[in-house]
Design an enzyme around this catalytic site. Sequence first.
Site: not given
Lengths: 352, 352
Positions: A146, A217, A221
């Site tokens: 990503k 993950e 962010h």
Amino acid sequence: MDEITFAVLGTGGIGRRALEVSQHKDALTPVAACDRHGVAVDFDGLDVDELLAATEGNIDSEVATDGGTGAATAESGVKQHGEDRGVVASSQARPSEDAIQEIIDRGDRIDAVLLALPNYEHDFIPRTADRFVEGGYSGVMIDVLKRSRVIGMLDERSDAFEDAGVTFICGAGATPGLLTGAAALAAQSFVEVTDVDIWWGVGLKSGYEDNRGTVREDIAHLPEYDIETARGLSESEIEAIIDDHDGVIEFEDMEHADDVLLERAGVCDADDVTVGGVLDVRNDEKPTTTTVRVTGRTFDGETATNTFQLGDETSMEANVNGPALGYLKAGVRRNRAGEYGVFGPADLLPGF
Amino acid sequence: MDEITFAVLGTGGIGRRALEVSQHKDALTPVAACDRHGVAVDFDGLDVDELLAATEGNIDSEVATDGGTGAATAESGVKQHGEDRGVVASSQARPSEDAIQEIIDRGDRIDAVLLALPNYEHDFIPRTADRFVEGGYSGVMIDVLKRSRVIGMLDERSDAFEDAGVTFICGAGATPGLLTGAAALAAQSFVEVTDVDIWWGVGLKSGYEDNRGTVREDIAHLPEYDIETARGLSESEIEAIIDDHDGVIEFEDMEHADDVLLERAGVCDADDVTVGGVLDVRNDEKPTTTTVRVTGRTFDGETATNTFQLGDETSMEANVNGPALGYLKAGVRRNRAGEYGVFGPADLLPGF
């Protein structure tokens, strides 16, 4: 298309689901799977049912019986912490000191390698690609990453991939991946795209426990974290973060590779892309409908917005793995036609 | 991508708009355009502004001033009926007894040929393709046809295309084309697609007068007509049909090539595809929002519907010509990589 053999690096949530979904696809044969501790190889095709049952089955059912919170079973999953941790729990696998090298050594019989490794450090996938190139591999490599900055690291290797005959597909899961592709297609009505707004909703049907890497993950962010600090979090620290948010974490203006992938495909400037979404770790239902809005100007001077929406009943796993395998097949086609280098999902769609 | 030269066969609504939209696209150079009466060729690139103004300008303005009904100007347009009818009205063009042959004779300098000929008999495009093959052409040919049965005729020529080095892209406009592509992409969430429902709305911004071929083609989809009987209709008969429907014609369960194109790409059975829509000949606004709904079953047992919608402000012309040129570029890429034969739009997307 002729038969395609593929290997999966990583047998966490994404790797296992990719193996499962591949059984529903034509012309795809999984021949190898590995994690940090072991490797399974069978060029007649892995027995996916056995491998999934051995490495995942009991965790799936534990999550189901405790309502999906995952908290109660955090340290008890056999696959991560048992003696036969990971893929070695499968009768098809054996321990290995360097499982990735074992895949590389058999690369001449493997058309594509899916790197299902979401939560390692930034340069792990680029460095893994280096190892494949050094080992003489000349097929497809594909990731579901990503992070925008990883694309740059891969681009630096573009010449090396071309020399080696490697076709590297990056960011080919749900977002980027399916949604980047949808944006690129939706852009075809326009001669100038002014905004791409990607808004995702994920409900973790199978709970945190079965999606550790993905949740970690995503936490990376959040404004307070990055991929390195998120990697350093303990299981209980991650659960504490989830608790702080009552299980529902909202993300705004994420660093998400959709922007650079759409720019490299000529769809729009990276700055025109906005990505955000809502993750609900504790519920099956999506907290919001995943929507891509592409706004642009038509050749005849109108401004309009084309829209792509995923049905709320489609799981994150369905939206990552179907597209990943679709892009994998597209990559093999390109590779066999002699097209090498780095490609994003939108590069595999009709051009602009 | 390197520079692409292309020719347009037919300078009606679609051909002219394709030339116009190509000016907004990178790496596309229009080098030839023809109709039944003449041909313009310039390998430095056609002057599109001049060609459009000469062949279309006055009709556009007449339609605009009479409110877009087109009826008052039906027989007065210079391009169809004047002395310099059609492309010959352009200073770049000259009359020709066999304009298509003139394009074929220059085929070695033309990467792609867009067949913008919606309202000829069924086998016109297949026969035109035969002429290009016989003339030694080895590039891309692309049409924006809607009829399922033409695909079969093209498939019969698949070996001939492969031998010649021709990459034929069929049905690459708005629908099929953009919407078929969207359906193929939306299908990636699913391991089995059960229904594809394509519902289009078209408002003819530029009126009937500027879209004769398209309106005639659509009338051929009404239960009472077929492509041959529609072709035999006079202008005034078509206007009478439009009047009978108060300018708004609804189509259900059309013979539309989306079905066979999705089946050949492995997305679903042709029988699972339904196409319908509403054409409003007298208004700019779309009478209904163009929507693609793809319903399927995910690998984890859910049933869901993914949805793609075009903004109502996008014109039919924008949705035909952007995708057509996008697929044209995709076709040239395939052609240069040595992939020949017949491809539908969904074949150019990641596979399933």
